[in-house]
Write a protein that holds these residues in place. Structure first.
Motif, PDB file in Angstrom:
ATOM      1  N   ARG A  61      -2.476  14.587   2.058  1.00 53.59           N
ATOM      2  CA  ARG A  61      -1.185  14.103   1.545  1.00 53.59           C
ATOM      3  C   ARG A  61      -0.019  15.016   1.924  1.00 53.59           C
ATOM      4  NH1 ARG A  61      -1.249  12.386  -4.205  1.00 53.59           N
ATOM      5  NH2 ARG A  61      -3.324  13.165  -4.626  1.00 53.59           N
ATOM      6  N   VAL A  70       5.485   5.922   8.225  1.00 52.11           N
ATOM      7  CA  VAL A  70       6.623   5.032   7.965  1.00 52.11           C
ATOM      8  C   VAL A  70       7.480   4.841   9.225  1.00 52.11           C
ATOM      9  CG1 VAL A  70       8.685   4.690   6.536  1.00 52.11           C
ATOM     10  CG2 VAL A  70       6.662   5.729   5.540  1.00 52.11           C
ATOM     11  N   TYR A 116      -3.195  11.324   5.890  1.00 48.31           N
ATOM     12  CA  TYR A 116      -2.397  11.441   4.657  1.00 48.31           C
ATOM     13  C   TYR A 116      -3.299  11.167   3.442  1.00 48.31           C
ATOM     14  CZ  TYR A 116       1.446  10.731   1.367  1.00 48.31           C
ATOM     15  OH  TYR A 116       2.301  10.817   0.296  1.00 48.31           O
ATOM     16  N   ALA A 117      -3.955  10.041   3.455  1.00 50.20           N
ATOM     17  CA  ALA A 117      -4.946   9.711   2.421  1.00 50.20           C
ATOM     18  C   ALA A 117      -5.833   8.624   2.980  1.00 50.20           C
ATOM     19  CB  ALA A 117      -4.259   9.214   1.145  1.00 50.20           C
ATOM     20  N   ILE A 120      -5.043   4.702   3.824  1.00 51.51           N
ATOM     21  CA  ILE A 120      -3.639   4.408   4.157  1.00 51.51           C
ATOM     22  C   ILE A 120      -3.511   3.962   5.613  1.00 51.51           C
ATOM     23  CG2 ILE A 120      -1.368   5.503   4.491  1.00 51.51           C
ATOM     24  CD1 ILE A 120      -1.942   4.776   1.598  1.00 51.51           C
ATOM     25  N   ILE A 123      -3.982   0.101   5.973  1.00 45.01           N
ATOM     26  CA  ILE A 123      -2.868  -0.790   5.653  1.00 45.01           C
ATOM     27  C   ILE A 123      -1.690  -0.544   6.599  1.00 45.01           C
ATOM     28  CG2 ILE A 123      -1.833   0.655   3.810  1.00 45.01           C
ATOM     29  CD1 ILE A 123      -1.362  -2.082   2.330  1.00 45.01           C
TER      30      ILE A 123
ATOM     31  N   ALA B 143       8.328   4.186   2.121  1.00 43.29           N
ATOM     32  CA  ALA B 143       7.783   5.552   2.002  1.00 43.29           C
ATOM     33  C   ALA B 143       7.283   5.789   0.575  1.00 43.29           C
ATOM     34  CB  ALA B 143       8.858   6.571   2.369  1.00 43.29           C
ATOM     35  N   PHE B 146       3.981   3.937   0.086  1.00 46.67           N
ATOM     36  CA  PHE B 146       2.850   4.625   0.728  1.00 46.67           C
ATOM     37  C   PHE B 146       2.399   5.821  -0.119  1.00 46.67           C
ATOM     38  CE2 PHE B 146       3.712   2.645   5.004  1.00 46.67           C
ATOM     39  CZ  PHE B 146       2.413   2.230   5.240  1.00 46.67           C
ATOM     40  N   GLN B 147       3.373   6.527  -0.698  1.00 47.80           N
ATOM     41  CA  GLN B 147       3.007   7.696  -1.502  1.00 47.80           C
ATOM     42  C   GLN B 147       2.215   7.266  -2.744  1.00 47.80           C
ATOM     43  OE1 GLN B 147       6.024   9.895  -3.613  1.00 47.80           O
ATOM     44  NE2 GLN B 147       4.811  11.766  -3.629  1.00 47.80           N
ATOM     45  N   LEU B 149       0.541   4.408  -3.180  1.00 48.05           N
ATOM     46  CA  LEU B 149      -0.762   3.844  -2.809  1.00 48.05           C
ATOM     47  C   LEU B 149      -1.747   4.965  -2.479  1.00 48.05           C
ATOM     48  CD1 LEU B 149      -2.466   1.315  -2.284  1.00 48.05           C
ATOM     49  CD2 LEU B 149      -1.691   1.370   0.080  1.00 48.05           C
ATOM     50  N   ALA B 150      -1.265   5.973  -1.721  1.00 48.43           N
ATOM     51  CA  ALA B 150      -2.142   7.098  -1.371  1.00 48.43           C
ATOM     52  C   ALA B 150      -2.642   7.786  -2.636  1.00 48.43           C
ATOM     53  CB  ALA B 150      -1.376   8.092  -0.494  1.00 48.43           C
ATOM     54  N   PHE B 151      -1.774   7.919  -3.619  1.00 45.13           N
ATOM     55  CA  PHE B 151      -2.173   8.572  -4.868  1.00 45.13           C
ATOM     56  C   PHE B 151      -3.266   7.770  -5.573  1.00 45.13           C
ATOM     57  CE2 PHE B 151      -1.875   8.699  -9.467  1.00 45.13           C
ATOM     58  CZ  PHE B 151      -2.170  10.037  -9.694  1.00 45.13           C
ATOM     59  N   LEU B 153      -5.309   5.541  -4.379  1.00 43.33           N
ATOM     60  CA  LEU B 153      -6.564   5.506  -3.609  1.00 43.33           C
ATOM     61  C   LEU B 153      -7.339   6.807  -3.781  1.00 43.33           C
ATOM     62  CD1 LEU B 153      -5.441   3.830  -0.228  1.00 43.33           C
ATOM     63  CD2 LEU B 153      -6.726   2.788  -2.092  1.00 43.33           C
ATOM     64  N   THR B 154      -6.615   7.929  -3.756  1.00 39.95           N
ATOM     65  CA  THR B 154      -7.277   9.235  -3.863  1.00 39.95           C
ATOM     66  C   THR B 154      -7.777   9.468  -5.289  1.00 39.95           C
ATOM     67  OG1 THR B 154      -5.646  10.015  -2.273  1.00 39.95           O
ATOM     68  CG2 THR B 154      -6.983  11.693  -3.324  1.00 39.95           C
ATOM     69  N   TRP B 159     -10.234   1.926  -2.363  1.00 48.36           N
ATOM     70  CA  TRP B 159      -9.728   0.572  -2.649  1.00 48.36           C
ATOM     71  C   TRP B 159     -10.450  -0.065  -3.834  1.00 48.36           C
ATOM     72  CZ3 TRP B 159      -5.457  -1.164  -0.174  1.00 48.36           C
ATOM     73  CH2 TRP B 159      -5.080  -0.488   1.007  1.00 48.36           C
ATOM     74  N   VAL B 191       0.968  -2.044  -2.650  1.00 45.16           N
ATOM     75  CA  VAL B 191       0.435  -2.883  -1.554  1.00 45.16           C
ATOM     76  C   VAL B 191       1.460  -3.954  -1.173  1.00 45.16           C
ATOM     77  CG1 VAL B 191      -1.348  -4.534  -0.904  1.00 45.16           C
ATOM     78  CG2 VAL B 191      -1.983  -2.456  -2.104  1.00 45.16           C
ATOM     79  N   ILE B 194       4.491  -2.373   0.540  1.00 42.62           N
ATOM     80  CA  ILE B 194       4.320  -1.995   1.954  1.00 42.62           C
ATOM     81  C   ILE B 194       4.456  -3.235   2.848  1.00 42.62           C
ATOM     82  CG2 ILE B 194       2.607  -1.206   3.658  1.00 42.62           C
ATOM     83  CD1 ILE B 194       1.650   0.771   1.420  1.00 42.62           C
TER      84      ILE B 194
END
Lengths: 143, 477
Positions: A61, A70, A116-117, A120, A123, B143, B146-147, B149-151, B153-154, B159, B191, B194
């Motif tokens: 991340r 992006v 990043y994760a 990601i 998608i 942006a 994405f941040q 969603l990444a959080f 998912l982790t 998913w 989701v 994005i």
């Protein structure tokens, strides 16, 4: 990474590169929607390669990866600027450069997404390909 | 290092400040339609453009800050990334502001192709600045998504975990790995966000390409579809972001827990799909649109009401029932926001019914319903979140008399203001007209009085918020 996955990554990556070089051997005039769709195919190859080649880690991340996720799709859209197609059709080397840049950005978006994760990249990659397909519907086209 | 609470307040206060500015513009426009003032159509349409874009972005900023903060409480999230997204959105707002004043851009916030380019009474740079501004907002939004969603998912194991799939389909799903309701909401918003953000970039690039190189032509029907896929979902997601606070806030005020159930997870998956495809109802009047898509628009619009009412509203009612809920300003705003959301939603469903749409399309019924759920829904949710923070920090709440004053002025003024739109819309008064036919000027007069009363109420809300904020902290962050 399993050997099979590594081979698949090399194979699809090589095919994508070969596709990007197509303007050197064929200068066939295609319509703008077809051109967008061909770019979508190139992107699909680059995205699949990145998904196969990316490490199976959870991701760190780091903000730099986020910028790439992006920013890359946006740059791809600008590289698909329809009024530049006539010039690119007349200059195969520049056309190959355009294709390589599009493929590289598709790869970068997906790879950076996975770094990043994990998840990601999927998608991000799918969205990038979808943007190119979407563009075929009307970006530079009038029915 | 920037604290999570600071990030929350930066987003919230910017959102509320932009909202207030846009509200003043809105009141001026209703006064113009009431013929109390006359600044002319040129300025009116420029103000209308700014009001539309600014309002959506302001509530989006509130939603983004609030949901980011709720996720931050669940685990590690980068404040720098959140502030970078914030900076992009704010830069976009500044660009849009410059394009309108002094640029004079007045093609409407929906910037439907070819409107921004045909018969423009403003300079070309204003069009470009507006489009770049919208693009920056779209980038910042993407942006942020994405941040988030990444959080999720982790934090919740990919998913399957983040979406609630494991909860629904795996019997051995570990209880600690099940996301709380606000995290399921965050996952769905991210989701959809994005996908719609990418659509925003696509149409944004196409319009910028046409602006710089007019030989690049765009299919108008395609442009309208992509613009509304982006715009409709972006506006809708502001509500769904705010629902995250409702889940947390209602649970806190009632002293009960809002559990993640299988039904809640499934309802949010349905929301994910319906938010994306309901936008077709914006194209009912476009006869060249592929006909089956019109049915998809109507069906999705109706179905989108089920998960919202069956889970979020009904769930909140069950929490409140016999709970001895503390009726502070914070909880009153959250609860009333649910009412505004439902009423605005019913107005939207009526308009999304094709036979009724023949009469209501492009009348003031349209701003009636979206003002109800944005002003009477999302904005009240934002006030609820702000008061929840202030009440928790100070350990105090507002006296009953003040709650009555706020109720009568804020909700009373809001009701009169919204009624002006509904009555005019039902009478066929067109929307987006500086000078309206009868009974437009009469209903605009009521609306202006209602809006001024609302403004008075919000002034009381502001003074009370400052008073609470100045009290010594009983529960510091």
């Amino acid at each position: 990474m399993s050997p099979l996955r590594r081979i698949a990554a090399y194979l699809i990556g090589a095919l994508t590169l070969a596709g990007a070089l197509a303007p050197l051997v064929s200068n066939e005039d295609v319509s703008i929607p077809e051109h967008h769709l061909l770019h979508a195919v190139l992107l699909a190859g680059a995205v699949t390669t990145a998904l196969l080649a990316s490490p199976d880690t959870a991701g760190d991340r780091n903000g730099a990866w986020l910028v790439a996720v992006v920013g890359s799709p946006l740059l791809v859209m600008f590289l698909m600027w329809p009024s530049s197609y006539a010039y690119l059709d007349a200059h195969p080397i520049a056309h190959v450069g355009d294709h390589l840049s599009i493929a590289l950005l598709g790869f970068l978006c997906t790879w950076s997404g996975q770094r990043y994760a994990r998840g990601i990249g999927w998608i991000g990659g799918v969205a990038t390909v979808s943007m190119a397909v979407l563009a075929a519907g009307g970006f530079g086209v009038v029915r | 290092m920037t604290s999570a609470r600071r990030v929350l307040w930066i987003y919230l206060l910017t959102g509320i400040a932009v909202f207030t500015l846009m509200m003043l513009l809105g009141i001026a426009m209703r006064a113009e339609q009431a013929r109390w003032v006359a600044f002319g159509p040129q300025i009116f349409y420029a103000m209308l453009t700014l009001h539309g874009g600014g309002m959506i972005t302001s509530v989006a900023l509130c939603g983004m800050g609030g949901l980011w903060y709720l996720m931050r409480r669940e685990g590690e999230l980068s404040a720098r990334a959140a502030l970078a997204a914030y900076a992009l959105v704010v830069l976009g707002v500044v660009a849009v502001l410059l394009s309108v004043f002094p640029g004079g851009f007045a093609a409407g916030w929906t910037f439907l192709y070819p409107l921004p380019f045909v018969g423009a009474t403003w300079a070309s740079w204003a069009t470009g600045t507006f489009l770049i501004g919208i693009m920056l907002v779209s980038l910042g939004w993407t942006a942020w998504c994405f941040q988030i969603l990444a959080f999720t998912l982790t934090r919740y194991g990919g998913w399957g975990g983040a979406s609630g799939w494991n909860l629904v389909f795996k019997r051995d799903a570990e209880p600690h790995a099940v996301p709380p309701p606000q995290s399921i909401a965050a996952f769905v918003v991210a989701v959809d966000g994005i996908l719609t953000g990418m659509a925003g970039m696509t149409i944004g690039t196409a319009l910028i390409a046409h602006w710089l190189s007019p030989s690049v032509l765009i299919d108008p029907l395609w442009a309208k579809n992509v613009t509304f896929f982006f715009g409709h979902a972006f506006a809708n997601l502001t509500i769904y972001m705010a629902l995250g606070w409702v889940y947390v806030g209602m649970a806190r005020y009632t002293g009960r827990e809002y559990h993640t159930t299988k039904i809640l997870a499934i309802a949010w998956w349905a929301t994910l799909i319906f938010v994306a495809v309901a936008y077709f109802h914006h194209l009912y009047m476009d006869f060249v649109q592929y006909r089956p898509l019109q049915y998809v628009g109507e069906i999705a619009s109706y179905l989108s009401a089920i998960p919202a009412t069956a889970v979020s509203v009904w769930g909140s009612m069950l929490l409140v029932y016999r709970s001895r809920m503390r009726w502070t300003l914070g909880s009153i705003f959250l609860f009333t926001g649910l009412i505004g959301w439902v009423v605005g939603g019913i107005g939207a469903l009526l308009d999304a019914s094709i036979p009724l749409n023949f009469d209501l399309h492009n009348t003031l019924w349209v701003p009636a319903h979206f003002h109800t759920y944005l002003l009477g829904g999302v904005f009240l949710f934002a006030l609820g979140l702000i008061y929840m923070q202030l009440e928790e920090r100070s350990g105090r709440c507002s006296p009953p008399l003040l709650r009555w004053v706020v109720g009568l002025t804020t909700f009373g003024g809001m009701a009169v203001f919204l009624l002006g739109f509904y009555v005019a819309g039902a009478n066929g008064v067109p929307r987006r007209y500086a000078l309206e036919p009868s009974p437009g000027p009469l209903t605009a007069s009521w609306a202006t009085v209602g809006a001024l009363l609302l403004l008075l109420g919000l002034l009381v809300v502001l003074i009370e918020a400052i008073r609470l904020a100045r009290l010594p902290a009983e529960n510091p962050a």
